[in-house]
Motif scaffolding. Structure first.
Motif, PDB file in Angstrom:
ATOM      1  N   VAL A 129     -12.074   6.131   0.271  1.00  0.00           N
ATOM      2  CA  VAL A 129     -11.631   5.404  -0.919  1.00  0.00           C
ATOM      3  C   VAL A 129     -11.570   3.913  -0.603  1.00  0.00           C
ATOM      4  O   VAL A 129     -11.387   3.523   0.565  1.00  0.00           O
ATOM      5  N   ARG A 130     -11.730   3.106  -1.627  1.00  0.00           N
ATOM      6  CA  ARG A 130     -11.628   1.667  -1.442  1.00  0.00           C
ATOM      7  C   ARG A 130     -10.166   1.248  -1.403  1.00  0.00           C
ATOM      8  O   ARG A 130      -9.289   1.897  -1.982  1.00  0.00           O
ATOM      9  N   THR A 136     -10.070   7.866   4.766  1.00  0.00           N
ATOM     10  CA  THR A 136     -10.740   6.656   5.220  1.00  0.00           C
ATOM     11  C   THR A 136     -10.693   5.631   4.103  1.00  0.00           C
ATOM     12  O   THR A 136     -11.154   5.897   2.992  1.00  0.00           O
ATOM     13  N   VAL A 137     -10.125   4.481   4.399  1.00  0.00           N
ATOM     14  CA  VAL A 137      -9.985   3.423   3.409  1.00  0.00           C
ATOM     15  C   VAL A 137     -10.840   2.243   3.830  1.00  0.00           C
ATOM     16  O   VAL A 137     -10.733   1.764   4.960  1.00  0.00           O
ATOM     17  N   SER A 138     -11.684   1.773   2.933  1.00  0.00           N
ATOM     18  CA  SER A 138     -12.548   0.637   3.230  1.00  0.00           C
ATOM     19  C   SER A 138     -12.226  -0.532   2.312  1.00  0.00           C
ATOM     20  O   SER A 138     -11.641  -0.346   1.235  1.00  0.00           O
ATOM     21  N   GLU A 139     -12.636  -1.694   2.741  1.00  0.00           N
ATOM     22  CA  GLU A 139     -12.376  -2.893   1.931  1.00  0.00           C
ATOM     23  C   GLU A 139     -13.181  -2.876   0.642  1.00  0.00           C
ATOM     24  O   GLU A 139     -14.285  -2.346   0.621  1.00  0.00           O
ATOM     25  N   SER A 194      -1.991   2.300  -3.779  1.00  0.00           N
ATOM     26  CA  SER A 194      -2.309   0.990  -3.193  1.00  0.00           C
ATOM     27  C   SER A 194      -2.762   1.128  -1.747  1.00  0.00           C
ATOM     28  O   SER A 194      -2.240   0.468  -0.844  1.00  0.00           O
ATOM     29  N   LEU A 195      -3.739   1.985  -1.539  1.00  0.00           N
ATOM     30  CA  LEU A 195      -4.206   2.275  -0.185  1.00  0.00           C
ATOM     31  C   LEU A 195      -4.681   1.019   0.527  1.00  0.00           C
ATOM     32  O   LEU A 195      -5.283   0.124  -0.076  1.00  0.00           O
ATOM     33  N   LYS A 196      -4.392   0.976   1.816  1.00  0.00           N
ATOM     34  CA  LYS A 196      -4.802  -0.129   2.669  1.00  0.00           C
ATOM     35  C   LYS A 196      -5.720   0.395   3.776  1.00  0.00           C
ATOM     36  O   LYS A 196      -5.680   1.577   4.120  1.00  0.00           O
TER      37      LYS A 196
END
Length: 131
Positions: A11-12, A128-131, A88-90
C-alpha cells in the motif's frame, strides 16, 4: 489455540489496511473462556515488537507508539476474528504482522513482558508501505 492472519499487502503511504486473525479461541468458548490476544510486528533485522492487545472482556491496550493510528478489535459473532485497523500508513510500518494469544483473563503486563507473555503465534502477514 490456532491463529491465522490475513489482510496484508502493499500500500502507498497514507493509505489504510485492515488485518484479520482467525482465532480458535472464539470457536470454543467453553475451553477458552478467557484470553488475551495481541498484534505484534517485526521488521527485517529488528526484534518483534507489540502493537496492541485486547482481552476477553473487550478491554484493549496499545503501546504508546501505536496510539492514534492503530485500532484493535474483535468480532466474536459470526466472523470470529481479531482485527487491526491501520490508518495513515507510513513507510516505517513495513513489517510482518503477527497475532498472538495467551491463556490469561487480562492482558495486564503484556506491554512490559512483551512477546514472552504469549503462548501461541500465527504465521504472520506481510505489510509493505511505499512512498
Amino acid at each position: 489455540i490456532q491463529l491465522m492472519e490475513s489482510g496484508g499487502g502493499s500500500v502507498r503511504s497514507g493509505g489504510s489496511l485492515r488485518l484479520s486473525c482467525a482465532a480458535s479461541v472464539f470457536e470454543d468458548r467453553t475451553r477458552y473462556p478467557t484470553y488475551c490476544l495481541a498484534w505484534f510486528r517485526q521488521a527485517p533485522g529488528e526484534e518483534r515488537s507489540g502493537v496492541a492487545a485486547i482481552d476477553s472482556d473487550d478491554q484493549s491496550t496499545y503501546l504508546e507508539s501505536a496510539k492514534g493510528r492503530f485500532t484493535v478489535s474483535q468480532d466474536r459473532t459470526a466472523r470470529n476474528t481479531l482485527s487491526l485497523q491501520i490508518d495513515s500508513l507510513k513507510v516505517e510500518d513495513t513489517a510482518t504482522y503477527y497475532c498472538a494469544a495467551a491463556h490469561s483473563r487480562y492482558c495486564n503486563g503484556w506491554v512490559v513482558v512483551g512477546a514472552r507473555f504469549f503462548h501461541y503465534w500465527g504465521q504472520g502477514t506481510q505489510v509493505t508501505v511505499s512512498e
